[in-house]
Design a protein around this motif. Structure first.
Motif, PDB file in Angstrom:
ATOM      1  N   GLU A 179       6.029  90.907   3.431  1.00  0.00           N
ATOM      2  CA  GLU A 179       6.547  91.778   2.381  1.00  0.00           C
ATOM      3  C   GLU A 179       7.219  91.083   1.209  1.00  0.00           C
ATOM      4  O   GLU A 179       7.344  91.670   0.128  1.00  0.00           O
ATOM      5  N   GLY A 180       7.717  89.879   1.382  1.00  0.00           N
ATOM      6  CA  GLY A 180       8.584  89.281   0.371  1.00  0.00           C
ATOM      7  C   GLY A 180       7.985  89.233  -1.017  1.00  0.00           C
ATOM      8  O   GLY A 180       8.650  89.548  -2.007  1.00  0.00           O
ATOM      9  N   PHE A 181       6.719  88.832  -1.122  1.00  0.00           N
ATOM     10  CA  PHE A 181       6.112  88.696  -2.442  1.00  0.00           C
ATOM     11  C   PHE A 181       5.976  90.057  -3.124  1.00  0.00           C
ATOM     12  O   PHE A 181       6.159  90.163  -4.341  1.00  0.00           O
ATOM     13  N   GLY A 182       5.673  91.093  -2.372  1.00  0.00           N
ATOM     14  CA  GLY A 182       5.602  92.429  -2.965  1.00  0.00           C
ATOM     15  C   GLY A 182       6.938  92.875  -3.519  1.00  0.00           C
ATOM     16  O   GLY A 182       7.014  93.447  -4.616  1.00  0.00           O
ATOM     17  N   VAL A 183       8.012  92.631  -2.778  1.00  0.00           N
ATOM     18  CA  VAL A 183       9.355  92.950  -3.262  1.00  0.00           C
ATOM     19  C   VAL A 183       9.665  92.144  -4.512  1.00  0.00           C
ATOM     20  O   VAL A 183      10.209  92.666  -5.497  1.00  0.00           O
ATOM     21  N   ALA A 184       9.317  90.866  -4.484  1.00  0.00           N
ATOM     22  CA  ALA A 184       9.608  89.994  -5.624  1.00  0.00           C
ATOM     23  C   ALA A 184       8.847  90.412  -6.873  1.00  0.00           C
ATOM     24  O   ALA A 184       9.374  90.336  -7.983  1.00  0.00           O
ATOM     25  N   GLU A 185       7.612  90.857  -6.720  1.00  0.00           N
ATOM     26  CA  GLU A 185       6.842  91.328  -7.864  1.00  0.00           C
ATOM     27  C   GLU A 185       7.511  92.539  -8.509  1.00  0.00           C
ATOM     28  O   GLU A 185       7.616  92.629  -9.743  1.00  0.00           O
ATOM     29  N   ALA A 186       7.976  93.481  -7.698  1.00  0.00           N
ATOM     30  CA  ALA A 186       8.646  94.658  -8.232  1.00  0.00           C
ATOM     31  C   ALA A 186       9.953  94.279  -8.916  1.00  0.00           C
ATOM     32  O   ALA A 186      10.279  94.780  -9.994  1.00  0.00           O
ATOM     33  N   ALA A 187      10.717  93.380  -8.294  1.00  0.00           N
ATOM     34  CA  ALA A 187      11.982  92.943  -8.885  1.00  0.00           C
ATOM     35  C   ALA A 187      11.739  92.255 -10.222  1.00  0.00           C
ATOM     36  O   ALA A 187      12.459  92.500 -11.203  1.00  0.00           O
ATOM     37  N   ALA A 188      10.716  91.397 -10.281  1.00  0.00           N
ATOM     38  CA  ALA A 188      10.425  90.686 -11.524  1.00  0.00           C
ATOM     39  C   ALA A 188      10.046  91.651 -12.635  1.00  0.00           C
ATOM     40  O   ALA A 188      10.402  91.446 -13.806  1.00  0.00           O
ATOM     41  N   ALA A 189       9.329  92.713 -12.298  1.00  0.00           N
ATOM     42  CA  ALA A 189       8.937  93.691 -13.310  1.00  0.00           C
ATOM     43  C   ALA A 189      10.148  94.383 -13.925  1.00  0.00           C
ATOM     44  O   ALA A 189      10.084  94.866 -15.063  1.00  0.00           O
ATOM     45  N   HIS A 190      11.253  94.408 -13.175  1.00  0.00           N
ATOM     46  CA  HIS A 190      12.485  95.028 -13.670  1.00  0.00           C
ATOM     47  C   HIS A 190      13.503  93.993 -14.129  1.00  0.00           C
ATOM     48  O   HIS A 190      14.648  94.345 -14.430  1.00  0.00           O
ATOM     49  N   GLY A 191      13.110  92.725 -14.180  1.00  0.00           N
ATOM     50  CA  GLY A 191      14.026  91.679 -14.612  1.00  0.00           C
ATOM     51  C   GLY A 191      15.203  91.495 -13.680  1.00  0.00           C
ATOM     52  O   GLY A 191      16.297  91.114 -14.112  1.00  0.00           O
TER      53      GLY A 191
END
Length: 248
Positions: A179-191
């Motif tokens: 799951e980590g990369f999916g969470v990180a992608e969402a977080a990055a999209a929100h800065g």
């Protein structure tokens, strides 16, 4: 963000609870109040959400939670992917805790006659997110964890050959999860900065469910979160951004 309810419950137990329930389209948030970082701060809280198994499900859930918070005018300061996972021997034995200094999509790309090529080698996308280095070190010290790469896979490793292939490509890998990369992608999209914390339930390699130690790993996750919370309440900087402040 967790994948399943057992991980959510382990995190909530470490935070100290009891949680309140808040409904989102992405699921039910368990909201746990935590003491303020310093006396002038308003009461803070951490939201814990079950996002589902795999990078796609958890990215969708993370994005929904981040969007809801932003629309309320109370954006999160930090997103944490937390749960159990496999550990690469000898650096991350069963029962240990890993904090990621790199969150890597290990199987996002293409198979070619010359072997696997990550999506970045095809000329687009990204395969790695880097949590803030100082925060990683502080969190690891508070939680008694080791620091290294955590791999995100869509297919869990089940053989020694695949484990060796992963460590050949990622020599600093300490843990594998979904799951980590999916969470990180969402977080990055929100800065928003991201962390990944994994308690090791099994060795990465031949699939042997009899050797898994899931209750022990969940207990280690609870203990790590509790240590992290204790450090925060004593005024150290690592977890100031966990959850968000309630302005009311």
């Amino acid at each position: 963000m967790t994948a399943v309810a057992a991980e959510r419950d382990a995190v909530v137990a470490g935070l100290g609870g009891p949680p309140a329930q808040h409904e989102l389209p992405a699921g039910t948030l368990a909201r746990v109040p935590v003491p303020p970082h310093t006396a002038p701060d308003p009461l803070s809280y951490a939201d814990v959400l079950v996002g589902g198994v795999g990078p796609a499900a958890v990215a969708a859930a993370s994005g929904a939670a981040l969007t809801a918070a932003a629309l309320e005018g109370r954006p999160y300061g930090l997103v944490v992917s937390a749960g159990i996972g496999g550990g690469f021997a000898p650096g991350a034995p069963v029962g240990s805790v890993v904090v990621a200094d790199a969150i890597v999509a290990a199987d996002l790309g293409a198979q070619t006659p010359d072997g696997f090529v990550p999506v970045t080698g095809l000329g687009f996308g990204t395969v790695e997110h880097r949590p803030p280095a100082g925060l990683v070190q502080d969190v690891a010290a508070a939680a008694g964890a080791v620091v290294g790469t955590v791999l995100t896979v869509s297919t869990v490793t089940g053989s020694a050959a695949r484990a060796a292939e992963l460590t050949d490509h990622h020599p600093r890998a300490l843990a594998e999860a979904m799951e980590g990369f999916g969470v990180a992608e969402a977080a990055a999209a929100h800065g928003c900065p991201v962390l990944e914390i994994r308690a090791v339930s099994n060795a990465v390699g031949p699939r042997d469910r009899a050797a898994w130690r899931i209750p022990e790993a969940l207990a280690a996750l609870t203990a790590a979160v509790a240590e992290l919370g204790a450090a925060r309440w004593q005024g150290s900087p690592p977890a100031r951004a966990i959850g968000r402040k309630n302005p009311s």
